[in-house]
Motif scaffolding. Structure first.
Motif, PDB file in Angstrom:
ATOM      1  N   LYS A  35      38.166  47.511  56.299  1.00 55.80           N
ATOM      2  CA  LYS A  35      38.782  46.552  55.371  1.00 55.80           C
ATOM      3  C   LYS A  35      38.897  47.150  53.975  1.00 55.80           C
ATOM      4  O   LYS A  35      39.909  46.978  53.296  1.00 55.80           O
ATOM      5  CB  LYS A  35      37.978  45.246  55.334  1.00 55.80           C
ATOM      6  CG  LYS A  35      38.139  44.434  56.603  1.00 55.80           C
ATOM      7  CD  LYS A  35      37.369  43.141  56.536  1.00 55.80           C
ATOM      8  CE  LYS A  35      37.557  42.358  57.825  1.00 55.80           C
ATOM      9  NZ  LYS A  35      36.769  41.127  57.845  1.00 55.80           N
ATOM     10  N   GLU A  36      37.870  47.864  53.541  1.00 57.45           N
ATOM     11  CA  GLU A  36      37.922  48.542  52.244  1.00 57.45           C
ATOM     12  C   GLU A  36      39.043  49.584  52.239  1.00 57.45           C
ATOM     13  O   GLU A  36      39.754  49.737  51.251  1.00 57.45           O
ATOM     14  CB  GLU A  36      36.567  49.200  51.958  1.00 57.45           C
ATOM     15  CG  GLU A  36      36.450  49.791  50.581  1.00 57.45           C
ATOM     16  CD  GLU A  36      35.096  50.443  50.321  1.00 57.45           C
ATOM     17  OE1 GLU A  36      34.992  51.110  49.268  1.00 57.45           O
ATOM     18  OE2 GLU A  36      34.164  50.308  51.133  1.00 57.45           O
ATOM     19  N   LEU A  38      41.871  49.499  54.030  1.00 59.47           N
ATOM     20  CA  LEU A  38      43.164  48.810  53.950  1.00 59.47           C
ATOM     21  C   LEU A  38      43.442  48.333  52.526  1.00 59.47           C
ATOM     22  O   LEU A  38      44.585  48.417  52.056  1.00 59.47           O
ATOM     23  CB  LEU A  38      43.217  47.653  54.945  1.00 59.47           C
ATOM     24  CG  LEU A  38      43.239  48.080  56.419  1.00 59.47           C
ATOM     25  CD1 LEU A  38      43.073  46.862  57.325  1.00 59.47           C
ATOM     26  CD2 LEU A  38      44.506  48.850  56.752  1.00 59.47           C
ATOM     27  N   ASN A  39      42.416  47.867  51.830  1.00 55.80           N
ATOM     28  CA  ASN A  39      42.588  47.467  50.428  1.00 55.80           C
ATOM     29  C   ASN A  39      42.949  48.676  49.564  1.00 55.80           C
ATOM     30  O   ASN A  39      43.818  48.593  48.701  1.00 55.80           O
ATOM     31  CB  ASN A  39      41.318  46.799  49.892  1.00 55.80           C
ATOM     32  CG  ASN A  39      41.110  45.420  50.457  1.00 55.80           C
ATOM     33  OD1 ASN A  39      42.050  44.759  50.877  1.00 55.80           O
ATOM     34  ND2 ASN A  39      39.868  44.980  50.491  1.00 55.80           N
ATOM     35  N   TRP A  40      42.265  49.799  49.776  1.00 57.15           N
ATOM     36  CA  TRP A  40      42.546  51.030  49.027  1.00 57.15           C
ATOM     37  C   TRP A  40      43.986  51.477  49.267  1.00 57.15           C
ATOM     38  O   TRP A  40      44.674  51.934  48.345  1.00 57.15           O
ATOM     39  CB  TRP A  40      41.548  52.117  49.442  1.00 57.15           C
ATOM     40  CG  TRP A  40      41.676  53.394  48.682  1.00 57.15           C
ATOM     41  CD1 TRP A  40      41.081  53.703  47.494  1.00 57.15           C
ATOM     42  CD2 TRP A  40      42.435  54.555  49.047  1.00 57.15           C
ATOM     43  NE1 TRP A  40      41.426  54.980  47.103  1.00 57.15           N
ATOM     44  CE2 TRP A  40      42.259  55.518  48.045  1.00 57.15           C
ATOM     45  CE3 TRP A  40      43.252  54.857  50.138  1.00 57.15           C
ATOM     46  CZ2 TRP A  40      42.863  56.766  48.086  1.00 57.15           C
ATOM     47  CZ3 TRP A  40      43.859  56.103  50.189  1.00 57.15           C
ATOM     48  CH2 TRP A  40      43.658  57.039  49.174  1.00 57.15           C
ATOM     49  N   ASP A  42      46.530  49.736  49.682  1.00 60.28           N
ATOM     50  CA  ASP A  42      47.514  48.898  48.988  1.00 60.28           C
ATOM     51  C   ASP A  42      48.086  49.608  47.768  1.00 60.28           C
ATOM     52  O   ASP A  42      49.221  49.334  47.362  1.00 60.28           O
ATOM     53  CB  ASP A  42      46.892  47.561  48.559  1.00 60.28           C
ATOM     54  CG  ASP A  42      46.680  46.615  49.728  1.00 60.28           C
ATOM     55  OD1 ASP A  42      47.332  46.788  50.781  1.00 60.28           O
ATOM     56  OD2 ASP A  42      45.852  45.688  49.589  1.00 60.28           O
ATOM     57  N   THR A  43      47.320  50.511  47.181  1.00 59.82           N
ATOM     58  CA  THR A  43      47.768  51.185  45.955  1.00 59.82           C
ATOM     59  C   THR A  43      47.666  52.706  46.023  1.00 59.82           C
ATOM     60  O   THR A  43      47.892  53.380  45.017  1.00 59.82           O
ATOM     61  CB  THR A  43      46.943  50.696  44.743  1.00 59.82           C
ATOM     62  OG1 THR A  43      45.555  50.915  45.008  1.00 59.82           O
ATOM     63  CG2 THR A  43      47.198  49.220  44.476  1.00 59.82           C
ATOM     64  N   ASP A  57      32.713  45.702  60.385  1.00 64.20           N
ATOM     65  CA  ASP A  57      33.651  44.640  59.989  1.00 64.20           C
ATOM     66  C   ASP A  57      34.960  44.671  60.781  1.00 64.20           C
ATOM     67  O   ASP A  57      35.534  43.652  61.091  1.00 64.20           O
ATOM     68  CB  ASP A  57      33.940  44.703  58.488  1.00 64.20           C
ATOM     69  CG  ASP A  57      34.703  45.951  58.071  1.00 64.20           C
ATOM     70  OD1 ASP A  57      34.639  46.960  58.797  1.00 64.20           O
ATOM     71  OD2 ASP A  57      35.356  45.919  57.023  1.00 64.20           O
ATOM     72  N   GLN A  66      46.578  48.334  62.402  1.00 65.57           N
ATOM     73  CA  GLN A  66      47.068  47.800  61.130  1.00 65.57           C
ATOM     74  C   GLN A  66      47.647  48.901  60.240  1.00 65.57           C
ATOM     75  O   GLN A  66      48.637  48.691  59.543  1.00 65.57           O
ATOM     76  CB  GLN A  66      45.953  47.047  60.415  1.00 65.57           C
ATOM     77  CG  GLN A  66      45.580  45.765  61.125  1.00 65.57           C
ATOM     78  CD  GLN A  66      44.644  44.898  60.305  1.00 65.57           C
ATOM     79  OE1 GLN A  66      44.670  44.898  59.081  1.00 65.57           O
ATOM     80  NE2 GLN A  66      43.814  44.132  61.003  1.00 65.57           N
ATOM     81  N   ARG A  70      51.946  49.364  58.761  1.00 65.38           N
ATOM     82  CA  ARG A  70      52.430  49.470  57.384  1.00 65.38           C
ATOM     83  C   ARG A  70      53.531  50.521  57.399  1.00 65.38           C
ATOM     84  O   ARG A  70      53.297  51.651  57.785  1.00 65.38           O
ATOM     85  CB  ARG A  70      51.308  49.923  56.447  1.00 65.38           C
ATOM     86  CG  ARG A  70      50.194  48.922  56.330  1.00 65.38           C
ATOM     87  CD  ARG A  70      49.020  49.540  55.601  1.00 65.38           C
ATOM     88  NE  ARG A  70      48.008  48.546  55.394  1.00 65.38           N
ATOM     89  CZ  ARG A  70      47.572  48.179  54.195  1.00 65.38           C
ATOM     90  NH1 ARG A  70      48.019  48.758  53.108  1.00 65.38           N
ATOM     91  NH2 ARG A  70      46.668  47.246  54.079  1.00 65.38           N
TER      92      ARG A  70
END
Length: 128
Positions: A35-36, A38-40, A42-43, A57, A66, A70
């Motif tokens: 999850k961390e 996937l957040n990273w 994003d940018t 997780d 996932q 993208r």
């Protein structure tokens, strides 16, 4: 500019080892969960991803699904790491879009060759 490798593993020991083996030649960014990661993403956009499969997780299989959905990461090479040497697990990784699969504990020389192969396909060899 150094190529950027995203390392995903919930074990600090493993991320530290990967940073040690790869850090001289590549920019290594370590995160401790899918999850961390996937957040990273994003940018940020890495040149290569190395991901563990067994994480709490979200497992590496779900991360890989996932990640591939993208649009901008569908061609980014992914190397999966696992403590299991079973071909069924390896095949599942390939079916989900992984380029390579390494079994823990891995040989640092093999890691280096797999990373080169994925970052510089076919062109990395110094002599044929």
């Amino acid at each position: 500019m150094k190529k950027k490798i995203l390392v995903i593993d919930d074990e600090l020991t493993m991320t530290t080892l990967l940073e040690f083996f790869l850090g001289n030649n590549y920019e290594v960014v370590s995160v401790y969960s899918a999850k961390e990661a996937l957040n990273w993403l994003d940018t940020n956009l890495p040149d290569l991803v190395i991901s563990d499969i067994q994480m709490e997780d979200m497992d590496g299989f779900e991360f890989l699904k996932q990640f591939r959905l993208r649009g901008y990461t569908k061609h980014t090479p992914v190397v999966m790491l696992s403590g299991k040497a079973e071909s069924k697990e390896r095949v599942k990784c390939y079916q989900l879009g992984a380029q390579d699969y390494l079994t823990k504990p891995f040989n640092p020389e093999e890691l280096d060759e797999v990373v080169k192969k994925n970052l510089y396909p076919i062109h990395y060899a110094s002599a044929w």
